[in-house]
Write a protein that holds these residues in place. Structure first.
Motif, PDB file in Angstrom:
ATOM      1  N   LYS A  61     -17.436 -49.012   5.325  1.00 24.35           N
ATOM      2  CA  LYS A  61     -16.168 -48.424   4.900  1.00 24.35           C
ATOM      3  C   LYS A  61     -15.370 -47.899   6.085  1.00 24.35           C
ATOM      4  O   LYS A  61     -14.165 -48.186   6.213  1.00 24.35           O
ATOM      5  CB  LYS A  61     -16.426 -47.299   3.902  1.00 24.35           C
ATOM      6  N   ILE A  62     -16.000 -47.119   6.956  1.00 25.61           N
ATOM      7  CA  ILE A  62     -15.250 -46.541   8.071  1.00 25.61           C
ATOM      8  C   ILE A  62     -14.715 -47.636   8.989  1.00 25.61           C
ATOM      9  O   ILE A  62     -13.578 -47.568   9.471  1.00 25.61           O
ATOM     10  CB  ILE A  62     -16.112 -45.538   8.855  1.00 25.61           C
ATOM     11  N   LEU A  65     -11.391 -49.117   7.931  1.00 23.91           N
ATOM     12  CA  LEU A  65     -10.219 -48.254   7.851  1.00 23.91           C
ATOM     13  C   LEU A  65      -9.247 -48.500   9.011  1.00 23.91           C
ATOM     14  O   LEU A  65      -9.678 -48.710  10.154  1.00 23.91           O
ATOM     15  CB  LEU A  65     -10.651 -46.784   7.882  1.00 23.91           C
ATOM     16  N   ALA A  69      -6.053 -43.779   9.089  1.00 21.12           N
ATOM     17  CA  ALA A  69      -7.009 -43.246   8.118  1.00 21.12           C
ATOM     18  C   ALA A  69      -8.215 -42.641   8.824  1.00 21.12           C
ATOM     19  O   ALA A  69      -8.750 -41.612   8.390  1.00 21.12           O
ATOM     20  CB  ALA A  69      -7.446 -44.353   7.167  1.00 21.12           C
ATOM     21  N   ARG A  70      -8.636 -43.259   9.906  1.00 19.33           N
ATOM     22  CA  ARG A  70      -9.745 -42.674  10.683  1.00 19.33           C
ATOM     23  C   ARG A  70      -9.306 -41.364  11.319  1.00 19.33           C
ATOM     24  O   ARG A  70     -10.063 -40.383  11.348  1.00 19.33           O
ATOM     25  CB  ARG A  70     -10.190 -43.645  11.776  1.00 19.33           C
ATOM     26  N   VAL A  74     -12.709 -38.348   7.581  1.00 17.02           N
ATOM     27  CA  VAL A  74     -13.253 -38.866   6.330  1.00 17.02           C
ATOM     28  C   VAL A  74     -13.949 -37.747   5.573  1.00 17.02           C
ATOM     29  O   VAL A  74     -14.423 -36.762   6.155  1.00 17.02           O
ATOM     30  CB  VAL A  74     -14.228 -40.029   6.574  1.00 17.02           C
ATOM     31  N   LEU A  86     -22.904 -40.612   6.024  1.00 18.61           N
ATOM     32  CA  LEU A  86     -21.497 -40.502   6.397  1.00 18.61           C
ATOM     33  C   LEU A  86     -21.347 -39.719   7.688  1.00 18.61           C
ATOM     34  O   LEU A  86     -20.561 -40.090   8.575  1.00 18.61           O
ATOM     35  CB  LEU A  86     -20.709 -39.839   5.269  1.00 18.61           C
ATOM     36  N   ALA A  90     -19.859 -41.599  10.946  1.00 20.52           N
ATOM     37  CA  ALA A  90     -18.604 -41.052  11.473  1.00 20.52           C
ATOM     38  C   ALA A  90     -18.781 -40.576  12.914  1.00 20.52           C
ATOM     39  O   ALA A  90     -17.926 -40.817  13.780  1.00 20.52           O
ATOM     40  CB  ALA A  90     -18.125 -39.907  10.588  1.00 20.52           C
ATOM     41  N   ALA A  97     -15.839 -35.852  10.116  1.00 21.15           N
ATOM     42  CA  ALA A  97     -16.336 -36.022   8.753  1.00 21.15           C
ATOM     43  C   ALA A  97     -16.546 -34.675   8.085  1.00 21.15           C
ATOM     44  O   ALA A  97     -17.067 -33.733   8.700  1.00 21.15           O
ATOM     45  CB  ALA A  97     -17.651 -36.795   8.753  1.00 21.15           C
ATOM     46  N   THR A 142      -9.485 -38.940   4.319  1.00 21.92           N
ATOM     47  CA  THR A 142      -9.739 -40.297   3.832  1.00 21.92           C
ATOM     48  C   THR A 142     -11.064 -40.340   3.085  1.00 21.92           C
ATOM     49  O   THR A 142     -12.102 -39.976   3.631  1.00 21.92           O
ATOM     50  CB  THR A 142      -9.775 -41.288   5.008  1.00 21.92           C
ATOM     51  N   VAL A 144     -14.443 -41.567   1.521  1.00 20.83           N
ATOM     52  CA  VAL A 144     -15.530 -42.547   1.563  1.00 20.83           C
ATOM     53  C   VAL A 144     -16.423 -42.218   0.369  1.00 20.83           C
ATOM     54  O   VAL A 144     -17.288 -41.354   0.438  1.00 20.83           O
ATOM     55  CB  VAL A 144     -16.317 -42.502   2.884  1.00 20.83           C
TER      56      VAL A 144
END
Length: 318
Positions: A61-62, A65, A69-70, A74, A86, A90, A97, A142, A144
């Motif tokens: 997912k990351i 992006l 968005a990053r 997140v 996550l 991240a 994150a 953003t 996740v």
């Protein structure tokens, strides 16, 4: 009905995360084979980076992006493993994150997420955790999501891609179910690559959001009460529900106590330290065999190992 993923989506996720995650071992298990009475193969995803399969979806997912968005950072909600994953992904990608967890989440999971650099926010309940996550997204972070995201599901599906490639002779694959993202991805891969394979979901009592969704004909809200926080989603999503209806043979439910005893069995027979979220699969295997007969060849995805010795001692009453 949500659009179902394809094997091409899973292959794309595998290409995106290659080199960032481990290809975990797929091994014949003499111990479990003797215990269950049929040939049994295990996929040891508890040896994965961050201790569970969740890192696959987090990276997928990351990495998908765009830069803005990053840069916004997140956020995710978690009963344990998604938060750890996550935070780890991240941190590796230089992205801030925030992880929201209920206070019932294992202390070890909170520690690991914080150690990986995440801002961990604790709430009084899982419902409050989801509400705070939504507030943070509304404020610009953003999302996740742990399971309601096709990119995340495709990332988790890379476990099934590897397993099906390494053990194409299995007839029945058992997969743990929380919100349903993991089994959705694994079933997508297996059903595409192994003709005739049956995929079975397993939940625990008090964390049976998918079983209740199947009974109701669609996702419903539940109030999780299980000790197995890593399976304690407050609901399935339409995305995961539709995948399970289309691709999964059935979703079985076992007790917390049986799931814990399954973890003990994995320690004794497979020599791995697994969560009850994986132990529940051993507990459900007998029910699967009663339905399919003695000619089955089982595949078991040992999904995670982020549980402390103190937790197991407390749960077993040892």
């Amino acid at each position: 009905m949500a659009d179902l993923l394809t094997i091409h989506d899973v292959h794309a996720a595998a290409e995106a995360i290659e080199g960032r995650v481990l290809r975990t071992p797929t091994l014949a298990s003499p111990g479990l084979s003797a215990l269950l009475g049929v040939p049994t193969t295990v996929k040891l995803e508890l040896l994965q980076r961050s201790g569970s399969f969740k890192i696959r979806g987090a990276f997928a997912k990351i990495l998908s992006l765009p830069a803005d968005a990053r840069a916004a950072g997140v956020v995710g909600v978690s009963g344990g493993n998604h938060g750890i994953a996550l935070a780890d992904a991240a941190n590796a990608l230089g992205v801030a994150a925030t992880v929201v967890m209920p206070s019932s989440a294992p202390a070890r999971s909170v520690e690991l997420a914080r150690a990986a650099g995440a801002d961990v926010r604790l709430t009084d309940s899982l419902a409050a955790a989801f509400a705070l996550m939504n507030d943070l997204v509304a404020a610009g972070a953003t999302l996740v999501h742990p399971y309601d995201d096709p990119v995340v599901v495709a990332g988790q599906g890379t476990v099934g891609l590897e397993f099906a490639t390494d053990a194409p002779d299995v007839t029945d694959v058992l997969v743990s179910v929380g919100g349903g993202g993991f089994i959705s991805g694994v079933a997508t891969a297996f059903r595409a690559l192994v003709p005739g394979v049956r995929v079975w979901g397993v939940e625990v009592e008090g964390a049976d959001a998918m079983r209740q969704a199947l009974n109701a004909g669609g996702p419903v809200d539940i109030a999780p009460t299980s000790i197995v926080s890593t399976l304690s989603a407050p609901h399935a999503s339409q995305l995961t529900y539709d995948h399970v209806v289309s691709l999964v043979e059935d979703v079985l439910v076992v007790s917390d106590a049986d799931a814990v005893q399954g973890s003990v069995a994995l320690a004794e027979t497979q020599k791995v330290w697994a969560e009850p979220a994986a132990g529940c699969l051993v507990a459900a295997a007998g029910s699967v065999l009663e339905r399919v007969g003695p000619g089955a060849r089982l595949g078991i995805v040992v999904c995670g190992g982020n549980v402390s010795f103190a937790d197991v001692v407390r749960w077993t009453g040892a």
